[in-house]
Design an enzyme around this catalytic site. Structure first.
Site, PDB file in Angstrom:
ATOM      1  N   MET A   1      96.943   6.374  31.486  1.00  0.00           N
ATOM      2  CA  MET A   1      96.421   5.786  32.718  1.00  0.00           C
ATOM      3  C   MET A   1      95.478   6.710  33.494  1.00  0.00           C
ATOM      4  O   MET A   1      95.314   6.547  34.704  1.00  0.00           O
ATOM      5  CB  MET A   1      97.584   5.331  33.607  1.00  0.00           C
ATOM      6  CG  MET A   1      98.519   4.324  32.938  1.00  0.00           C
ATOM      7  SD  MET A   1      97.693   2.844  32.265  1.00  0.00           S
ATOM      8  CE  MET A   1      97.540   1.865  33.754  1.00  0.00           C
ATOM      9  N   ARG A   2      94.843   7.639  32.819  1.00  0.00           N
ATOM     10  CA  ARG A   2      93.794   8.435  33.465  1.00  0.00           C
ATOM     11  C   ARG A   2      92.443   7.981  32.934  1.00  0.00           C
ATOM     12  O   ARG A   2      92.306   7.754  31.723  1.00  0.00           O
ATOM     13  CB  ARG A   2      93.945   9.944  33.164  1.00  0.00           C
ATOM     14  CG  ARG A   2      95.284  10.537  33.534  1.00  0.00           C
ATOM     15  CD  ARG A   2      95.658  10.361  34.979  1.00  0.00           C
ATOM     16  NE  ARG A   2      94.728  10.960  35.921  1.00  0.00           N
ATOM     17  CZ  ARG A   2      94.762  10.736  37.231  1.00  0.00           C
ATOM     18  NH1 ARG A   2      95.642   9.888  37.747  1.00  0.00           N
ATOM     19  NH2 ARG A   2      93.902  11.340  38.028  1.00  0.00           N
TER      20      ARG A   2
ATOM     21  N   HIS B   1      94.519  -2.508  25.666  1.00  0.00           N
ATOM     22  CA  HIS B   1      94.349  -2.971  27.040  1.00  0.00           C
ATOM     23  C   HIS B   1      95.004  -4.346  27.176  1.00  0.00           C
ATOM     24  O   HIS B   1      94.805  -5.212  26.312  1.00  0.00           O
ATOM     25  CB  HIS B   1      92.856  -3.055  27.377  1.00  0.00           C
ATOM     26  CG  HIS B   1      92.618  -3.457  28.795  1.00  0.00           C
ATOM     27  ND1 HIS B   1      92.837  -2.594  29.854  1.00  0.00           N
ATOM     28  CD2 HIS B   1      92.222  -4.621  29.344  1.00  0.00           C
ATOM     29  CE1 HIS B   1      92.577  -3.229  30.981  1.00  0.00           C
ATOM     30  NE2 HIS B   1      92.204  -4.460  30.704  1.00  0.00           N
TER      31      HIS B   1
HETATM   32  C1  GAR Z   1     100.765  -1.487  28.139  1.00  0.00           C
HETATM   33  O1  GAR Z   1     100.899  -2.830  28.565  1.00  0.00           O
HETATM   34  C2  GAR Z   1      99.299  -1.151  27.945  1.00  0.00           C
HETATM   35  O2  GAR Z   1      98.544  -2.207  27.414  1.00  0.00           O
HETATM   36  C3  GAR Z   1      98.879  -0.851  29.340  1.00  0.00           C
HETATM   37  O3  GAR Z   1      99.950  -0.124  29.903  1.00  0.00           O
HETATM   38  C4  GAR Z   1     101.165  -0.534  29.267  1.00  0.00           C
HETATM   39  C5  GAR Z   1     101.865   0.700  28.743  1.00  0.00           C
HETATM   40  O4  GAR Z   1     103.153   0.397  28.274  1.00  0.00           O
HETATM   41  N1  GAR Z   1      97.677  -0.087  29.360  1.00  0.00           N
HETATM   42  C6  GAR Z   1      96.787  -0.135  30.344  1.00  0.00           C
HETATM   43  O5  GAR Z   1      96.931  -0.819  31.334  1.00  0.00           O
HETATM   44  C7  GAR Z   1      95.580   0.752  30.125  1.00  0.00           C
HETATM   45  N2  GAR Z   1      94.636   0.584  31.187  1.00  0.00           N
HETATM   46  P1  GAR Z   1     103.903   1.401  27.293  1.00  0.00           P
HETATM   47  O6  GAR Z   1     103.851   2.794  27.941  1.00  0.00           O
HETATM   48  O7  GAR Z   1     105.301   0.886  27.235  1.00  0.00           O
HETATM   49  O8  GAR Z   1     103.207   1.377  25.973  1.00  0.00           O
END
Ligand code: GAR
Length: 195
Positions: free
Chosen positions: A90-91, A109
């Site tokens: 998330m960076r 995504h």
């Molecule tokens: C997932 O839903 C991924 O698609 C999203 O964060 C979540 C992480 O879950 N990614 C984003 O939003 C990227 N901008 P996880 O840590 O359980 O894999």
């Protein structure tokens, strides 16, 4: 055997799905799970699976992205990855970082890109009255949540959905899509996966 590094910021459920997929005749293996948060649950889960882990806390860098990325690069380069998977990382990464790994960095995504780059994807899909939602795996370029699409999975939006129920339905498909794309990608096949 291809070497895969996975970058996480949180729970790491996509990391677990990817790591579990890389066994047997799979042409890749996980060599590092790296986080910007030393407390990320994903690091614990990776360590429990026997995968080397590292963390570079972004907070002491106080917004100096270049310095943070230079520090993040150290354990990453030391792991000598062929492919890097962003999995709930998330960076925002600068062109200096994405350019260094052009053509070998993937991201998942939680929307059907090009719809809803950025945050709050599920709420935005609901607010727009979309009847389907989903997730996308794409190659990372310097533009956020952009780059060639390598796969998408679709789910219906159901009556009564809120952002949480929709996110949960999409996440199930993320865990199928990302391993499917990675397997193809490390085999040199960039034909998009459609689920
Ligand atoms: C997932 O839903 C991924 O698609 C999203 O964060 C979540 C992480 O879950 N990614 C984003 O939003 C990227 N901008 P996880 O840590 O359980 O894999």
């Amino acid at each position: 055997m291809k070497r895969v590094a996975i970058l996480v910021s949180g729970g790491g459920s996509n990391m677990v799905a990817l790591a579990r997929s890389m066994e047997g005749d799979h042409p890749a293996r996980p060599v590092l799970v790296l986080s910007n948060d030393p407390a990320a649950k994903g690091l614990e889960r990776a360590a429990a699976m026997g995968i080397p882990v590292a963390a570079v806390d972004h907070r002491p860098f106080k917004g100096d992205r270049a310095a943070f990325e230079a520090a993040l690069m150290e354990p990453l380069l030391a792991a000598e990855p062929d492919v890097i998977c962003l999995a709930g990382f998330m960076r925002i990464l600068t062109p200096g970082f994405t350019g260094r790994f052009a053509g070998r960095m993937l991201n998942i995504h939680p929307s059907l890109l090009p719809k809803y780059p950025g945050l709050h994807t599920h709420q935005r899909a609901l607010d727009a009255g979309d009847t389907e939602a989903g997730c996308t795996v794409h190659e990372v370029t310097e533009v956020l949540d952009d780059g060639p699409i390598l796969g998408q999975a679709r789910v219906p939006v159901l009556p009564g959905d809120d952002a949480d129920t929709l996110a949960a339905r999409v996440l199930v498909q993320e865990h199928v899509l990302y391993p499917a794309v990675l397997r193809r990608y490390v085999s040199g096949d960039r034909t998009p996966v459609s689920l």
